[in-house]
Design an enzyme around this catalytic site. Structure first.
Site, PDB file in Angstrom:
ATOM      1  N   LYS A  11      31.297  67.316  65.023  1.00  0.00           N
ATOM      2  CA  LYS A  11      30.759  65.918  65.422  1.00  0.00           C
ATOM      3  C   LYS A  11      29.567  66.827  66.587  1.00  0.00           C
ATOM      4  O   LYS A  11      28.952  65.892  67.071  1.00  0.00           O
ATOM      5  CB  LYS A  11      31.595  64.728  65.750  1.00  0.00           C
ATOM      6  CG  LYS A  11      31.896  63.717  65.379  1.00  0.00           C
ATOM      7  CD  LYS A  11      32.462  62.843  65.024  1.00  0.00           C
ATOM      8  CE  LYS A  11      33.500  61.888  64.480  1.00  0.00           C
ATOM      9  NZ  LYS A  11      33.194  61.452  63.280  1.00  0.00           N
ATOM     10  N   ASP A  52      38.534  59.063  73.454  1.00  0.00           N
ATOM     11  CA  ASP A  52      38.019  59.202  72.753  1.00  0.00           C
ATOM     12  C   ASP A  52      36.437  59.505  73.054  1.00  0.00           C
ATOM     13  O   ASP A  52      35.997  58.680  72.253  1.00  0.00           O
ATOM     14  CB  ASP A  52      38.266  58.573  71.616  1.00  0.00           C
ATOM     15  CG  ASP A  52      37.583  59.074  70.224  1.00  0.00           C
ATOM     16  OD1 ASP A  52      36.947  59.693  69.821  1.00  0.00           O
ATOM     17  OD2 ASP A  52      37.908  57.927  69.577  1.00  0.00           O
ATOM     18  N   CYS A  63      35.327  52.651  59.897  1.00  0.00           N
ATOM     19  CA  CYS A  63      36.616  52.785  60.452  1.00  0.00           C
ATOM     20  C   CYS A  63      37.003  52.377  61.510  1.00  0.00           C
ATOM     21  O   CYS A  63      37.498  52.085  62.151  1.00  0.00           O
ATOM     22  CB  CYS A  63      36.812  54.403  60.990  1.00  0.00           C
ATOM     23  SG  CYS A  63      37.563  55.414  59.382  1.00  0.00           S
ATOM     24  N   GLN A  82      31.874  60.529  69.986  1.00  0.00           N
ATOM     25  CA  GLN A  82      30.332  60.417  69.685  1.00  0.00           C
ATOM     26  C   GLN A  82      30.272  60.645  71.341  1.00  0.00           C
ATOM     27  O   GLN A  82      29.160  60.469  71.200  1.00  0.00           O
ATOM     28  CB  GLN A  82      30.624  58.863  69.709  1.00  0.00           C
ATOM     29  CG  GLN A  82      30.936  58.461  68.610  1.00  0.00           C
ATOM     30  CD  GLN A  82      30.955  58.855  67.302  1.00  0.00           C
ATOM     31  OE1 GLN A  82      29.924  59.458  67.095  1.00  0.00           O
ATOM     32  NE2 GLN A  82      31.058  59.174  65.976  1.00  0.00           N
ATOM     33  N   HIS A 101      38.470  53.255  67.198  1.00  0.00           N
ATOM     34  CA  HIS A 101      38.276  53.882  65.677  1.00  0.00           C
ATOM     35  C   HIS A 101      39.710  53.839  64.777  1.00  0.00           C
ATOM     36  O   HIS A 101      40.330  53.172  65.978  1.00  0.00           O
ATOM     37  CB  HIS A 101      37.642  55.415  65.909  1.00  0.00           C
ATOM     38  CG  HIS A 101      37.666  55.826  64.818  1.00  0.00           C
ATOM     39  ND1 HIS A 101      38.127  56.499  63.410  1.00  0.00           N
ATOM     40  CD2 HIS A 101      36.457  56.452  64.018  1.00  0.00           C
ATOM     41  CE1 HIS A 101      38.176  57.071  62.405  1.00  0.00           C
ATOM     42  NE2 HIS A 101      36.760  56.940  62.780  1.00  0.00           N
TER      43      HIS A 101
END
Lengths: 135, 413
Positions: free
Chosen positions: B231, B205, B371, B208, B128
Site C-alpha cells: 500500500k 494500524d 474488510c 492507510q 479492519h
C-alpha cells in the site's frame, strides 16, 4: 465506456423483482452469504406434497446481478423440484461460460457476465441459497 | 479550498511519469487508478531496486560468506535503515513481516502471550478485520476481553466514549491510524494521553497512513505500529512491525526456525535478540529491499505539497459527488483531520455495480465492506464505493470517476 455488462435485459430482470419479499409460512428457508463481497440472499420456499416448489420468495442484499439472478430464478422455479432447479442452474452456468452449451431463457440474458469472472458468484448465489433450502 | 493553492506547485505529471503502469492504455482507455487504499502502484525507483537485487545480489541473507550473500545482507539491512528513517526510529526496532496483517498477528500472538485472563484490549468499530480477528483469536487462546469504542456518524472514532472503557485491566488500545473506509485520522495524542492514565499500551494500524508521507513515531508516544509494503508503493509480501525496544525484548518469538535463534539444542533453545527473533526463516529479501526503496522514494516528495494536492483532489471529488442526484458521502464531509480515502453511496445502486460501471470507464475503485463488516453493520450498509487517492492521481482521474458515477446513476436505477 468499454463494455456493456449491464445490458437492458439484466437491468429489466433486476427491476422486475419477481419473487422479491418473504413468504408468510415457508416450508423451508435458507440464507447464503458471499464472504468476499458481503452479498446476502435469503430464499423462502413452500413445497407441495411431491416436493415441488409451490411458492418462492427471496430477499437480496446484493448487487444488480444478484438481484437479476434471483428474479430470473423465481420466475421459473414454481413447479420444479431440486433436480429441476439444477437444470435451471445449468442454464445460468452456460450463460456465464462455466458450462458448455447454449443457455436457455431467461438466463441467456446473463451472457455479458461471462467476461467478468469476479462476478460469476453474484449470479450463482441465489442458486446456492435455494439449493440449501431444498436440501 | 484547503491547500489548493499549494497544490499548484506540485508537479503531478513528474510523479506520474515515475509509475510505468499509469502510462498504459487498456481497451483504448487510460488507467484511472483510484484503488490505492487496496494496493498502491510502484515507481521505477522500487522496480529498479528489486531488479538490481535480483540481478546483481540475489542470495540468502545473514548466513553466507560469499560476496553475493554479503551484498544481499547489506541491501536487506539497508532497507531496514530506510524504513527506520521513514519512521524516525531505531532500525533495531523495525521487524520485517509478511504484511500489515502479519505484523498485527505477531503482536497479538507474542505480546498477547504476556497477557492474563481478564486483561482487556480496546479496539474501535471502524477497524479492519485484520485489527479485530487476531485479537479474537487471542481471546480464544488466553481469555482476554475486548472492548469496542464506537464511531460517530461522521465515521470518526468517538474518543469521548474511550474514558469509560478504560480500566486497570486495559493493557492495549489498538486502532487504525487512518480509517480504510472513511479516511479519518485518529487523534493519537488524545489516545496516548488517555492510555497512560491506566498504563495501557497503544498500537496503531498505519496501513492507510504510511502511503501519505513519513511518520514520526518517536514523537507520538505509542508502543506498536504496523503497515504494509504494497500500500506504500512497495512490493507485495512485505510489511513492517515497529515496536519499542523494551517491548520487543520482552516478547517471545512468534514463529520458530532459522535466523531467530541464539543456540539450538534438543533440550534448550535460546532466542536471537530483536528484530531477528521475529524474522524466522529466510525473509522476503527482495520485497524488503523494494520497501526500503519505496520509503526512500517517499522521502523525496515534498509531502506538504503532495498532501495539499491529494486533498484538493478530495475536494474536487466531494464537490462533484454532491452534484450527482442520489450520491452521498459516507464519512466526514470536510478535508480536516483526514487522508484521501473517500467512501460514498449512490442511492438505488449497489456499490459493486457502481464499481463495475466505473471499470468500464477505465476507473479502478474498491466497493464492498472493505474488510470492515462491523462498521457496515453499525450503519446498516451493504457496503460503500471507496475512492483512495495517491500523489500520482490528477484531475482527469477524478473527472473520469464522476462521469462514470453519473452514468451509473442514469442507467442502473
Amino acid at each position: 465506456m468499454t463494455d456493456q455488462l449491464y445490458q437492458d435485459r439484466i437491468v429489466a430482470l433486476a427491476k422486475a423483482k419477481t419473487g422479491a419479499g418473504k413468504l408468510a409460512t415457508p416450508t423451508k428457508s435458507a440464507r447464503r452469504d458471499n464472504p468476499l463481497c458481503g452479498d446476502r440472499v435469503v430464499v423462502d420456499v413452500k413445497l407441495d406434497e411431491g416436493g415441488k416448489i409451490a411458492e418462492i420468495a427471496h430477499q437480496v442484499r446484493g448487487c444488480l446481478l444478484c438481484q437479476a439472478s434471483a428474479s430470473a430464478l423465481a420466475s421459473v422455479a414454481v413447479g420444479r423440484d431440486a433436480a429441476g432447479i439444477e437444470k435451471v442452474r445449468l442454464d445460468a452456468e452456460r450463460a456465464i461460460g462455466r458450462e458448455e452449451g447454449e443457455a436457455g431463457e431467461p438466463f441467456a440474458a446473463f451472457a455479458p457476465v461471462k467476461a467478468h469472472k469476479s462476478r460469476h458468484e453474484c449470479v450463482l448465489l441465489p442458486f446456492e441459497a435455494l439449493k440449501e433450502a431444498l436440501s | 479550498m484547503a491547500g489548493a493553492e499549494q497544490s499548484m506547485s506540485f508537479d503531478v505529471a513528474a510523479v506520474r511519469r515515475q509509475f510505468p503502469i499509469l502510462s498504459q492504455i487498456i481497451d483504448g482507455q487510460p488507467v484511472h487508478y483510484l484503488d490505492n487504499g487496496a494496493s498502491a502502484q510502484t515507481p521505477d525507483a522500487v522496480l529498479d531496486a528489486v531488479r538490481t537485487y535480483e540481478t546483481t545480489s540475489r542470495a540468502n541473507v545473514l548466513r553466507g560468506v560469499h560476496r553475493l550473500a554479503e551484498r544481499a545482507t547489506e541491501a536487506y539491512e539497508n532497507a531496514r535503515i530506510e524504513v527506520a528513517n521513514f519512521l524516525s526510529v531505531d532500525p533495531m526496532e523495525v521487524v520485517f513481516t509478511g504484511g500489515c496483517t502479519a505484523a498485527i498477528n505477531l503482536v497479538a500472538y507474542s505480546y498477547g502471550s504476556l497477557l492474563k485472563p481478564g486483561d482487556r484490549i480496546i479496539l474501535s468499530e471502524l477497524e479492519h478485520h485484520s485489527n479485530i480477528v487476531p485479537w479474537q483469536l487471542l481471546r480464544q487462546r488466553s481469555g482476554i476481553e475486548i472492548d469496542v469504542v464506537p464511531v460517530t456518524v461522521n465515521g470518526r472514532i468517538d474518543l469521548n466514549a474511550l474514558p469509560r472503557l478504560l480500566t486497570s485491566r486495559t493493557k492495549l488500545i489498538s486502532l487504525a491510524h487512518v480509517s480504510n473506509v472513511t479516511g479519518t485520522l485518529v487523534d493519537v495524542h488524545a489516545v496516548v494521553t488517555l492510555a497512560k492514565t491506566v498504563g495501557a499500551k497503544v498500537m496503531l494500524d498505519g496501513a492507510q497512513r504510511v502511503p501519505h508521507g513519513p511518520v514520526d513515531l518517536s514523537a507520538m508516544g505509542i508502543d506498536f505500529y504496523a503497515f504494509a509494503g504494497h500500500k506504500a508503493y512497495g512490493p507485495n509480501g512485505i510489511g513492517v512491525l515497529w515496536a519499542k525496544a523494551e517491548h520487543l525484548e520482552a516478547m517471545p518469538p512468534f514463529h520458530g526456525g532459522g535466523s531467530m535463534i541464539g543456540r539450538v539444542t534438543f533440550t534448550e533453545t535460546t532466542w536471537a535478540p530483536p528484530p531477528r527473533r521475529f524474522e524466522a526463516g529466510t525473509p522476503p529479501i527482495g520485497p524488503a529491499i523494494g520497501l526500503g526503496a519505496a520509503c526512500r522514494w517517499m522521502r523525496t516528495l515534498d509531502w506538504k505539497e503532495a498532501h495539499a494536492h491529494e486533498m484538493a483532489l478530495v475536494e474536487r471529488l466531494m464537490d462533484g459527488l454532491q452534484k450527482i442526484d442520489g450520491a452521498t458521502l459516507f464519512g466526514p464531509g470536510s478535508t480536516q483531520n483526514r487522508y484521501p480515502v473517500v467512501s460514498f453511496l449512490l442511492e438505488g445502486v449497489h456499490p459493486h455495480d457502481v464499481a463495475q460501471t466505473l471499470d468500464s470507464f477505465g476507473v479502478a475503485v474498491r466497493a464492498g465492506h472493505h474488510c470492515c463488516q462491523p462498521l457496515m453493520d453499525r450503519f446498516d450498509l451493504d457496503g460503500t464505493t471507496r475512492v483512495s487517492i495517491a500523489p500520482y492521481n490528477d484531475n482527469t482521474d477524478i473527472d473520469a470517476l464522476l462521469t462514470g458515477v453519473q452514468h451509473a446513476a442514469r442507467t442502473l436505477r
